[in-house]
Design an enzyme around this catalytic site. Structure first.
Site, PDB file in Angstrom:
ATOM      1  N   LYS A  40       0.807  -1.155   0.130  1.00 36.30           N
ATOM      2  CA  LYS A  40      -0.089   0.075  -0.191  1.00 36.30           C
ATOM      3  C   LYS A  40       0.882   1.197   0.055  1.00 36.30           C
ATOM      4  O   LYS A  40       2.022   1.146   0.252  1.00 36.30           O
ATOM      5  CB  LYS A  40      -0.938   0.149   1.337  1.00 36.30           C
ATOM      6  CG  LYS A  40      -0.147  -0.196   2.501  1.00 36.30           C
ATOM      7  CD  LYS A  40      -0.895  -0.392   3.718  1.00 36.30           C
ATOM      8  CE  LYS A  40      -0.259  -0.668   5.071  1.00 36.30           C
ATOM      9  NZ  LYS A  40      -0.987  -1.019   6.207  1.00 36.30           N
ATOM     10  N   TYR A 263      14.688  31.393   6.601  1.00 29.27           N
ATOM     11  CA  TYR A 263      13.316  31.926   7.297  1.00 29.27           C
ATOM     12  C   TYR A 263      13.331  31.917   8.727  1.00 29.27           C
ATOM     13  O   TYR A 263      13.455  31.156   9.454  1.00 29.27           O
ATOM     14  CB  TYR A 263      11.849  31.083   6.564  1.00 29.27           C
ATOM     15  CG  TYR A 263      11.916  31.058   5.185  1.00 29.27           C
ATOM     16  CD1 TYR A 263      11.461  32.338   4.475  1.00 29.27           C
ATOM     17  CD2 TYR A 263      11.883  30.009   4.405  1.00 29.27           C
ATOM     18  CE1 TYR A 263      11.152  32.247   3.261  1.00 29.27           C
ATOM     19  CE2 TYR A 263      11.786  30.068   3.164  1.00 29.27           C
ATOM     20  CZ  TYR A 263      11.304  31.120   2.585  1.00 29.27           C
ATOM     21  OH  TYR A 263      11.333  31.182   1.039  1.00 29.27           O
TER      22      TYR A 263
HETATM   23  C1  LIG Z   1      -0.305  -1.759   6.761  1.00 31.20           C
HETATM   24  C2  LIG Z   1      -0.692  -3.168   7.337  1.00 31.20           C
HETATM   25  C3  LIG Z   1       0.213  -4.134   7.548  1.00 31.20           C
HETATM   26  C4  LIG Z   1       1.504  -3.968   7.770  1.00 31.20           C
HETATM   27  O1  LIG Z   1       2.081  -3.405   8.821  1.00 31.20           O
HETATM   28  P1  LIG Z   1       3.478  -3.094   9.198  1.00 31.20           P
HETATM   29  O2  LIG Z   1       3.419  -2.615  10.518  1.00 31.20           O
HETATM   30  O3  LIG Z   1       4.008  -2.229   8.134  1.00 31.20           O
HETATM   31  O4  LIG Z   1       4.478  -4.826   9.077  1.00 31.20           O
HETATM   32  C5  LIG Z   1      -0.556  -5.455   8.212  1.00 31.20           C
HETATM   33  N1  LIG Z   1      -1.875  -5.532   8.256  1.00 31.20           N
HETATM   34  C6  LIG Z   1      -2.778  -4.591   7.781  1.00 31.20           C
HETATM   35  C7  LIG Z   1      -4.188  -4.423   7.872  1.00 31.20           C
HETATM   36  C8  LIG Z   1      -2.327  -3.140   7.471  1.00 31.20           C
HETATM   37  O5  LIG Z   1      -3.113  -2.224   7.296  1.00 31.20           O
END
Ligand SMILES: *Cc1c(COP(=O)(O)O)cnc(C)c1O
Length: 385
Positions: A40, A263
């Site tokens: 993702k 800045y």
């Molecule tokens: C993002 C996510 C993961 C992965 O988690 P990590 O901490 O990056 O290993 C696993 N399960 C779900 C449902 C997620 O949304």
């Protein structure tokens, strides 16, 4: 470190480290457990298509995304294996998800019904995962009221194929007790299922969970951050660093005492100093909060970031490495010789987590992939600039 001669700044991604981290997950859970790498948010900012191309030969169980559009992108890239949307699907995107053959996460009977109807309308079978809330609270059926929803879930029509059942851990990077408690709640739900009609794949573990309690690996695990080089707890194995961030020195100057900087002029040279301007700023995803706090590596030495970080440039004090010249490469995350600025160190300084640093690196930074010792630019659309 590989360099990209054209770029003012770039993200270097080590494919060999990504693969090593993936194989360490496989080692931890054993060969019977499938791996659903979470890709993702553009694979945590590394580039989803590029990550998937490297992981495909490892034969993962599938790929996990959070948005339907991300799953559609995987299909467009030619991915034919399972794609699971591990977040609640917006009502308006159910049909698109089914058309792209994405497996959906179900958090309510309303969504189940919507998915069932969309499957009937499009003459498809929806493949779904039951999301059980065991304390995360953001999605899933409440473990406490299993009798109120499980019978209806089990009574779904044949338009719905129940593939998996899962829960998500909230504190596996911090302690084992919370993981055990969430597992207890989840297994309470599993024990109520009608095993004669349903045999679903169980998945619970994120990256931190894999190392905290590998015995709960079950059918599938869902690692993300560990693959991409983010730490999963102070007392846990460290991943190989995957990402480094680099920028060119584009200007150097002497700064006599009293020269003001940036800045708000939050910095002024105390004595005679030498400064270098790096062509990277918060518009590239370098956290602005690193102003007057963070460092860059130049000539293998830690040079303090001074003044506020601008959108496009950042200034460092190179009084200890005055030979630094325009065109030199600074490392904002990564190593030079023996000096290291780790992803998690930067996240800590910026008072956030590695996930936010990685996903915050903007498209302005080309992702330059190297495979093994051979330094090569990827064919990625991201790489040109
Ligand atoms: C993002 C996510 C993961 C992965 O988690 P990590 O901490 O990056 O290993 C696993 N399960 C779900 C449902 C997620 O949304």
């Amino acid at each position: 470190m590989s360099t990209n001669p054209e770029a003012r700044a770039w993200v270097h991604v080590r494919a060999d480290a990504l693969l090593r981290n993936y194989r360490r997950i496989v080692e931890a859970v054993g060969p019977e457990t499938g791996v659903l790498p979470m890709v993702k948010a553009d694979a945590y900012g590394l580039g989803m298509e590029d990550v998937v191309a490297r992981l495909e030969p490892e034969d993962p169980w599938g790929f996990g995304v959070a948005a339907v559009a991300e799953g559609v992108r995987l299909r467009t890239a030619g991915v034919t294996r399972r794609v699971v949307v591990c977040s609640p699907v917006p009502p308006g995107e159910v049909e698109a998800a089914l058309e792209a053959d994405l497996q959906l996460s179900i958090s309510s009977l309303r969504t189940l019904q919507r998915v069932e109807e969309a499957a009937r309308r499009t003459d498809r079978t929806a493949e779904v995962h039951l999301d059980v809330d065991t304390g995360m609270g953001r999605s899933g059926f409440d473990w406490r009221s299993v009798d109120a929803w499980l019978p209806a879930f089990e009574a779904a029509s044949e338009r719905v194929r129940w593939v998996g059942s899962y829960t998500h851990l909230h504190s596996a990077d911090e302690d084992q007790t919370s993981v055990a408690r969430q597992w207890d709640r989840f297994s309470g739900v599993l024990s109520r299922m009608d095993v004669s009609t349903r045999s679903t794949l169980v998945h619970v573990l994120n990256s931190a969970g894999v190392f905290r309690m590998p015995s709960l690996a079950k059918a599938v695990v869902r690692p993300g951050i560990f693959l991409y080089g983010g730490a999963v707890g102070d007392d846990q194995p460290a991943p190989d660093p995957v990402v480094s961030v680099h920028a060119r020195v584009v200007h150097t100057r002497d700064a006599p005492a009293g020269t003001t900087l940036g800045y708000g002029t939050t910095y002024a040279s105390a004595g005679d100093e030498r400064w270098a301007t790096l062509s990277i700023g918060y518009g590239d995803g370098l956290p602005r909060s690193l102003g007057n706090r963070g460092h860059a590596l130049l000539g293998g030495v830690r040079a303090p970031i001074i003044g506020r970080i601008s959108m496009d440039v950042t200034v460092v004090d190179i009084s200890d490495v005055p030979e630094v010249a325009e065109g030199d490469v600074a490392t904002l995350i990564g190593s030079q010789g023996q000096s290291v600025i780790s992803l998690d160190e930067v996240a800590g300084l910026a008072e956030t987590i590695s996930y936010e640093i990685l996903t915050g690196l903007t498209p302005r930074l080309p992702r330059v992939w190297s495979d093994g010792s051979r330094s090569a630019k990827s064919k990625s659309r991201n790489t040109s600039s």
